[in-house]
Design an enzyme around this catalytic site. Structure first.
Site, PDB file in Angstrom:
ATOM      1  N   SER A   1      63.419   7.011 -17.521  1.00 27.65           N
ATOM      2  CA  SER A   1      63.176   5.841 -18.356  1.00 27.65           C
ATOM      3  C   SER A   1      62.161   6.186 -19.445  1.00 27.65           C
ATOM      4  O   SER A   1      62.412   7.079 -20.254  1.00 27.65           O
ATOM      5  CB  SER A   1      62.721   4.661 -17.494  1.00 27.65           C
ATOM      6  OG  SER A   1      62.782   3.453 -18.216  1.00 27.65           O
TER       7      SER A   1
ATOM      8  N   ASP B   1      89.371   1.325 -14.384  1.00 23.08           N
ATOM      9  CA  ASP B   1      89.002   2.062 -13.169  1.00 23.08           C
ATOM     10  C   ASP B   1      89.963   3.209 -12.896  1.00 23.08           C
ATOM     11  O   ASP B   1      89.548   4.325 -12.558  1.00 23.08           O
ATOM     12  CB  ASP B   1      88.946   1.102 -11.977  1.00 23.08           C
ATOM     13  CG  ASP B   1      88.600   1.791 -10.663  1.00 23.08           C
ATOM     14  OD1 ASP B   1      88.240   2.981 -10.687  1.00 23.08           O
ATOM     15  OD2 ASP B   1      88.681   1.140  -9.614  1.00 23.08           O
TER      16      ASP B   1
ATOM     17  N   ASP C   1      91.231   7.505 -14.460  1.00 18.08           N
ATOM     18  CA  ASP C   1      91.005   8.857 -13.950  1.00 18.08           C
ATOM     19  C   ASP C   1      91.955   9.223 -12.819  1.00 18.08           C
ATOM     20  O   ASP C   1      91.823  10.284 -12.203  1.00 18.08           O
ATOM     21  CB  ASP C   1      89.550   9.004 -13.475  1.00 18.08           C
ATOM     22  CG  ASP C   1      89.193   8.012 -12.369  1.00 18.08           C
ATOM     23  OD1 ASP C   1      90.003   7.099 -12.091  1.00 18.08           O
ATOM     24  OD2 ASP C   1      88.107   8.148 -11.783  1.00 18.08           O
TER      25      ASP C   1
ATOM     26  N   ASP D   1      88.397   3.681  -7.462  1.00 17.86           N
ATOM     27  CA  ASP D   1      87.199   3.877  -6.646  1.00 17.86           C
ATOM     28  C   ASP D   1      86.089   2.884  -6.979  1.00 17.86           C
ATOM     29  O   ASP D   1      84.959   3.046  -6.539  1.00 17.86           O
ATOM     30  CB  ASP D   1      86.679   5.304  -6.798  1.00 17.86           C
ATOM     31  CG  ASP D   1      86.401   5.690  -8.243  1.00 17.86           C
ATOM     32  OD1 ASP D   1      86.583   4.830  -9.137  1.00 17.86           O
ATOM     33  OD2 ASP D   1      85.993   6.830  -8.497  1.00 17.86           O
TER      34      ASP D   1
ATOM     35  N   VAL E   1      84.596   2.268  -9.826  1.00 17.17           N
ATOM     36  CA  VAL E   1      83.713   2.618 -10.933  1.00 17.17           C
ATOM     37  C   VAL E   1      84.563   3.137 -12.099  1.00 17.17           C
ATOM     38  O   VAL E   1      85.690   3.610 -11.907  1.00 17.17           O
ATOM     39  CB  VAL E   1      82.666   3.689 -10.552  1.00 17.17           C
ATOM     40  CG1 VAL E   1      81.728   3.168  -9.480  1.00 17.17           C
ATOM     41  CG2 VAL E   1      83.334   4.973 -10.102  1.00 17.17           C
TER      42      VAL E   1
ATOM     43  N   ASP F   1      73.930   1.592 -16.585  1.00 20.75           N
ATOM     44  CA  ASP F   1      72.572   1.211 -16.978  1.00 20.75           C
ATOM     45  C   ASP F   1      72.631   0.074 -18.006  1.00 20.75           C
ATOM     46  O   ASP F   1      73.299   0.188 -19.029  1.00 20.75           O
ATOM     47  CB  ASP F   1      71.858   2.423 -17.577  1.00 20.75           C
ATOM     48  CG  ASP F   1      70.356   2.247 -17.690  1.00 20.75           C
ATOM     49  OD1 ASP F   1      69.886   1.097 -17.684  1.00 20.75           O
ATOM     50  OD2 ASP F   1      69.654   3.271 -17.794  1.00 20.75           O
TER      51      ASP F   1
ATOM     52  N   HIS G   1      70.011   1.858 -13.631  1.00 15.09           N
ATOM     53  CA  HIS G   1      68.878   2.437 -14.358  1.00 15.09           C
ATOM     54  C   HIS G   1      68.040   3.321 -13.436  1.00 15.09           C
ATOM     55  O   HIS G   1      67.324   2.827 -12.564  1.00 15.09           O
ATOM     56  CB  HIS G   1      68.010   1.332 -14.958  1.00 15.09           C
ATOM     57  CG  HIS G   1      66.886   1.851 -15.795  1.00 15.09           C
ATOM     58  ND1 HIS G   1      67.098   2.592 -16.927  1.00 15.09           N
ATOM     59  CD2 HIS G   1      65.535   1.765 -15.640  1.00 15.09           C
ATOM     60  CE1 HIS G   1      65.936   2.924 -17.446  1.00 15.09           C
ATOM     61  NE2 HIS G   1      64.975   2.443 -16.687  1.00 15.09           N
TER      62      HIS G   1
END
Length: 438
Positions: A117, A185, A188, A192, A194, A328, A367
């Site tokens: 950060s 999603d 790819d 999953d 993500v 993030d 984050h």
């Protein structure tokens, strides 16, 4: 057991920089690890120091020249702003090495920086401005576009503060996140939960627009505009440089006022104390087109860490390992990828950059930590192998835990490579993925 040294540094007439150095009483590994700060934090990071000490390092931390977690220290004190921006961490490194040499009658064999950060911003500042200070640098979620992040968060907050109907509730954010996953999603090849490559995600939130009466399973036109605003990256009207927005997949980390509370608070502090020198300045006074220009011109490369010329650091043999979570919502991950691309342009080629600087993007990670994707991984071991033995990190294994149990591992790959499923075996096991450019 360790020797604790507390010192105050005064490189200017208005400096008051507190530094602590901890030196192991036995079993020193011969190395030095400095730890970074967060936000406008003016305090010694004892917890991070303890972690480094437990691994045998000499370690040091600084309060960056002020106390407290606001930017009020900078009001009428330009030298303190410089201390916070870059001078305190350099002075700490120089002083720590002198203390190490005096204490052990030997210099550290290697010096490392580890921060996330604001600590990632500090990391980049060190690589850019003081290439001789550290041999290896970990830069997590680097807030290197400090001024742009402040403007990006306030740009959204200003609009939502003025229009309650444009805000997104927790339920709305769940709805948007599900729609984003539905769109991207499986690009790819696996489902999953993500989004592996948000930069390539073509998600239009208009698919959620209510066709009739407003309801819990759709968004109003004003709310759709809010989603688009959060995803957008407007340019600085004077320079044209993009002020990066958030990306599909990050929605669970949004708030009803857009970016995270910390992003808004840091932005408010930036403009209130460092740009307008007015403790009464409020978010509703923010105007993106004029304020981003004013803030960047005033900064003069003090807080921002955007210089892409890392050649002096590379030529000295320095190694820079950066990472950023794609989900993030506090510091835009596009910050990291766009900076990486500018470094490639400045240095000349991806191959040359990869010899000294690698960026690892973590799908689903928030984050610095947490999120829906694997986010727990060792930073120092691969960096040390790179610095000390020339073994560059081709992949870093990250884990996700549920109730204290690891339920997924996945390789993090050097950008722009992605983790690609081999087609056999569990998609929750890192061994069944390879890193390659899609």
């Amino acid at each position: 057991a360790f020797c604790r040294v507390v010192t105050t540094l005064a490189p200017s007439d208005d400096s008051d920089i507190e530094v602590e150095v901890w030196l192991p009483s036995s079993d020193w590994n011969g190395k030095y690890q400095a730890v970074g700060n967060g936000a406008f934090t003016g305090s010694i990071r004892h917890g991070s120091m303890a972690a480094a000490l437990a691994q045998g390092y000499v370690t040091s931390s600084t309060d960056t020249g002020h106390a407290g977690n606001t930017a009020s220290f900078g009001l009428g004190h330009p030298e303190k702003v410089i201390d916070f921006g870059w001078r305190s961490i350099h002075e700490m490194a120089v002083t720590t090495k002198a203390i190490v040499t005096a204490h052990y009658e030997d210099e550290p064999r290697y010096s490392y920086w580890n921060g996330c950060s604001a600590g990632g911003r500090q990391a980049m500042k060190l690589a850019q401005r003081f290439p001789e200070d550290f041999d290896g640098i970990v830069a997590g979620a680097p807030g290197q576009d400090w001024i742009g992040r402040a403007a990006g968060a306030l740009r959204v907050a200003t609009a939502l503060e003025a229009n309650e109907g444009a805000r997104l509730s927790a339920e709305d954010r769940l709805l948007i996140h599900a729609a984003a996953l539905d769109a991207c999603d499986t690009t790819d090849g696996i489902a999953d939960g993500v989004i592996d490559n948000p930069e390539a995600c073509d998600f239009d939130p208009e698919v959620l627009l209510c066709s009739g009466a407003n309801g819990p399973s759709c968004l109003t036109a004003t709310q759709v505009d809010t989603v688009r605003m959060l995803y957008s990256s407007p340019g600085n009207p004077k320079t044209g440089r993009a002020i990066t927005g958030l990306v599909p997949g990050s929605e669970l980390n949004w708030t009803d006022m857009g970016w995270t509370q910390s992003a808004r608070d840091t932005g408010l502090e930036q403009y209130r104390y460092l740009v307008y020198a007015d403790p009464e300045w409020t978010i509703d006074q923010f105007d993106f087109d004029t304020d981003i220009v004013k803030a960047e011109e005033m900064d003069g490369d003090t807080l921002n860490a955007l210089d892409p010329n890392l050649k002096p650091f590379f030529d000295r043999g320095g190694k820079l390992m950066a990472y950023h979570g794609w989900s993030d919502a506090q510091i835009s991950p596009l910050n990291a990828t766009q900076y990486y691309q500018r470094v490639v342009e400045a240095v000349g080629s991806v191959d040359t950059v990869h010899e000294s600087y690698r960026l690892f993007m973590a799908p689903g990670m928030g984050h610095c930590r947490g999120g829906e994707g694997p986010s727990v991984f060792d930073k120092m071991t691969p960096l040390e192998a790179w610095v000390e033995r020339g073994e560059a990190p081709d992949r870093i294994i990250a884990a996700r835990q549920s109730d204290g149990v690891v339920d997924r591992t996945r390789p993090l790959c050097p950008y722009p490579q992605l983790a690609v499923y081999t087609g056999s075996g569990s998609t929750d096991e890192a061994d069944n993925f390879v890193c390659r450019v899609p």
